[in-house]
Design a protein around this motif. Structure first.
Motif, PDB file in Angstrom:
ATOM      1  N   UNK A 177      38.474  39.089  25.744  1.00  0.00           N
ATOM      2  CA  UNK A 177      37.467  39.673  25.081  1.00  0.00           C
ATOM      3  C   UNK A 177      37.319  38.762  23.792  1.00  0.00           C
ATOM      4  N   UNK A 178      35.823  38.059  23.795  1.00  0.00           N
ATOM      5  CA  UNK A 178      35.537  37.272  22.830  1.00  0.00           C
ATOM      6  C   UNK A 178      34.613  37.742  21.925  1.00  0.00           C
ATOM      7  N   UNK A 179      34.553  38.380  20.660  1.00  0.00           N
ATOM      8  CA  UNK A 179      33.423  39.076  20.263  1.00  0.00           C
ATOM      9  C   UNK A 179      33.281  40.455  21.230  1.00  0.00           C
ATOM     10  N   UNK A 180      32.008  40.314  21.558  1.00  0.00           N
ATOM     11  CA  UNK A 180      31.912  41.561  22.566  1.00  0.00           C
ATOM     12  C   UNK A 180      31.624  41.239  23.820  1.00  0.00           C
ATOM     13  N   UNK A 181      32.108  39.912  24.288  1.00  0.00           N
ATOM     14  CA  UNK A 181      31.924  39.418  25.583  1.00  0.00           C
ATOM     15  C   UNK A 181      33.245  39.355  26.332  1.00  0.00           C
ATOM     16  N   UNK A 182      32.993  39.830  27.413  1.00  0.00           N
ATOM     17  CA  UNK A 182      34.407  39.962  28.495  1.00  0.00           C
ATOM     18  C   UNK A 182      34.380  38.956  29.387  1.00  0.00           C
ATOM     19  N   UNK A 183      35.521  38.083  29.428  1.00  0.00           N
ATOM     20  CA  UNK A 183      35.271  37.082  30.498  1.00  0.00           C
ATOM     21  C   UNK A 183      36.786  37.139  31.394  1.00  0.00           C
ATOM     22  N   UNK A 184      36.577  37.529  32.574  1.00  0.00           N
ATOM     23  CA  UNK A 184      37.684  37.807  33.499  1.00  0.00           C
ATOM     24  C   UNK A 184      37.754  36.755  34.578  1.00  0.00           C
ATOM     25  N   UNK A 185      39.196  36.364  35.011  1.00  0.00           N
ATOM     26  CA  UNK A 185      39.495  35.437  36.089  1.00  0.00           C
ATOM     27  C   UNK A 185      40.797  36.016  36.591  1.00  0.00           C
ATOM     28  N   UNK A 186      40.930  35.824  37.871  1.00  0.00           N
ATOM     29  CA  UNK A 186      42.134  36.175  38.590  1.00  0.00           C
ATOM     30  C   UNK A 186      42.191  36.651  39.704  1.00  0.00           C
ATOM     31  N   UNK A 187      43.109  37.299  40.433  1.00  0.00           N
ATOM     32  CA  UNK A 187      43.248  37.786  41.556  1.00  0.00           C
ATOM     33  C   UNK A 187      43.356  39.173  41.947  1.00  0.00           C
TER      34      UNK A 187
END
Lengths: 464, 98
Positions: A177-187
């Motif tokens: 979670x960077x600021x209000x931005x969500x980044x996801x990666x994975x399985x």
């Protein structure tokens, strides 16, 4: 009073024992006084929210070292200590917790543990996130590498808790979670995990958005095996829902005429886009093989097996590629089945009759366009025709009694012609074939029921 | 300081008693008396110490020691005053009786 004044000049001898008394008193009372003032200061700070609080007493002076989460909180903490009774001075070494910009928080899961890192706004939210992670990952080690920092976006806790819940759906990966931005990666753990996470992310608090979503799910696999020995087609793997399940089972029944269909399909979310549009033509290609395996894994189609003859193998290779929806890839490993031993005309006729008893060549309604579902049957008819290379074959078209006789006559002729053309395209000599249309003149069943009509709509092969 | 009296009231009482004893003896004692200049000097030092204490200029433990010293001196002086006054009173009554 005068006497008191005159005697006061003789009070000085007591100064020496007094100094000794004072030295002993100072030495013995000091540790107790310092401990008491430290304890009182700590009690005064009980309700304030501070980080890295350290209280050191020197005599009646207190040195307060701490990090506060707001300027008001910092001042309130200093005032609270200043109000402690008995305290002489407060050395204020407080400062504000550093502000993080951008405000980054992340949760990462690998094989052995779950790691929380980045910034949390308050000790309470840090504890809540840590406890939330422990509850979500029961039995997995949770490591807290979070640091406290100011500058968190609003409703940070709610967003982070939701992301912790999403992490529980992943086998491994990282959510940031960077600021209000969500980044996801994975399985994802499960087949529908990617979709479940995408759905849950819609509940993020207002103002939060999803940036990169690189969640992968286990491949969505659909398999079909064709075994000519047992005359079975086995379907297994996943389909998106019951409607698609029924559609695929129906298509399999039509395309694999006469074969027993063993249906082990399970419904699951997570199907790639265009799944049905890819599965149906791929099953059609499999139906044209003598023996074969079809595997749809995500958006990849893998077909292997034996075609009945060369032209069929080429047609399948060229055709399937075009029929698949955009974004799908296909890999085809085909060989051609060794040609069966030649037989004489009588056996050929028996073989034709045997095949046509199991299924008939289907056409689009009131048209001479051969239905794609009949490709498998035609391949077998062509293979049979190849086994008696010297026999002349009459292809006869018949219709039911519905409609105009003249139309039926023409239709039956055009349909017989279409079948002959198909066989010629497969590499058979045009001289061997004659096409006839008989309209509805030679019924094999009563035309008063739908079943009877269906029997009468047919193509017959007669070996001369 | 008052809030911490629990920790050193015993020592203050000790100072008071010491003062009382010295005050009691001082009335009949024939030893040398403090000269006027020395008295002024002691008063000056005391004023400076009180000033330092009130201004909280001495840091940490030394500050505590200073405060404690002044409190004990005050108790001592009060003890001296009470002792001297009582002794005068006793001596005066004894000299009236015969």
């Amino acid at each position: 009073m005068r006497g008191l004044y005159s005697s006061s000049g003789k009070w000085w001898p007591g100064a020496i024992p007094l100094v000794i008394l004072w030295a002993v008193a100072a030495w013995t009372t000091m540790p107790a006084v310092e401990a008491e003032l430290s304890a009182r200061s700590a009690a005064a700070l009980k309700d304030t929210i501070l980080d890295k609080t350290k209280i050191t007493a020197a005599g009646r002076d207190i040195t307060l070292t701490a990090e506060a989460f707001s300027e008001e909180g910092r001042r309130a903490a200093v005032s609270a200590v200043e109000a402690v009774p008995g305290l002489r001075l407060v050395n204020d070494r407080t400062k504000l917790v550093p502000e993080a910009s951008p405000y980054v928080w992340s949760i990462e899961r690998d094989v052995v543990r779950v790691t929380l890192s980045g910034s949390a706004p308050l000790p309470a939210s840090r504890t809540r996130l840590f406890d939330g992670a422990k509850a979500a990952f029961a039995g997995v080690e949770v490591v807290d590498h979070m640091a406290l920092a100011r500058g968190a976006p609003q409703r940070f806790d709610a967003a982070a808790m939701l992301l912790i819940d999403q992490m529980a759906k992943l086998k491994q990966g990282k959510i940031t979670l960077t600021g209000t931005k969500v980044a996801l990666k994975g399985m994802a753990k499960d087949l529908g995990g990617r979709e479940a996470i995408a759905a849950a992310l819609r509940n993020l608090p207002d103002g939060y958005s999803v940036g990169d979503n690189e969640i992968e799910a286990p491949p969505y696999v659909f398999r079909a095996y064709k075994d000519p020995v047992s005359g079975q087609v086995t379907l297994d793997g996943y389909v998106p829902d019951n409607a698609v399940h029924a559609a695929l089972a129906g298509a399999t029944g039509r395309k694999f005429f006469g074969d027993k269909v063993i249906d082990n399909l399970k419904a699951s979310v997570g199907a790639p886009k265009g799944f049905v549009d890819a599965a149906v033509p791929a099953l059609g290609a499999l139906s044209r093989l003598s023996t074969g395996t079809l595997v749809l894994s995500d958006r990849e189609v893998h077909l292997s097996g034996d075609a009945f003859y060369d032209v069929a193998a080429n047609q399948i290779r060229g055709g399937l590629n075009k029929e698949l929806p955009q974004g799908w890839t296909v890999k085809i490993d085909l060989s051609v089945k060794p040609q069966a031993a030649p037989v004489d005309a009588t056996v050929c006729q028996q073989l034709f009759n045997g095949l046509l008893a199991k299924g008939t060549v289907q056409f689009d309604s009131a048209s001479a366009t051969i239905d794609k579902d009949s490709a498998g049957l035609l391949d077998r008819l062509i293979e049979t025709a190849m086994r008696c290379p010297n026999a002349k074959i009459e292809v006869a078209g018949h219709t039911d009694s519905d409609g105009d006789n003249a139309f039926n006559q023409t239709l039956s002729e055009r349909r017989a012609r279409a079948v002959v053309d198909y066989m010629v395209r497969a590499g058979l000599s045009p001289e061997r074939f004659q096409s006839f249309g008989y309209g509805s003149k030679i019924p094999v069943a009563e035309n008063d029921t739908e079943a009877g009509k269906a029997k009468n709509r047919r193509i017959d092969f007669v070996v001369r | 300081m008052v809030a911490l009296a629990d920790f050193f009231w015993g020592w203050l009482v000790g100072s008071l008693l010491l003062g009382f004893a010295v005050g009691w003896i001082s009335v009949v004692h024939r030893g040398p008396s403090l000269s006027k200049n020395a008295g002024l000097g002691v008063g000056g030092i005391a004023a400076v110490l009180i000033g330092l204490s009130l201004a909280r200029l001495v840091p940490g433990r030394a500050g505590y020691w200073l405060d404690l010293f002044l409190a004990m001196v005050a108790a001592y002086l009060i003890g001296c005053a009470i002792g001297s006054w009582l002794r005068y009173w006793v001596v005066a009554r004894q000299s009236q009786r015969p």
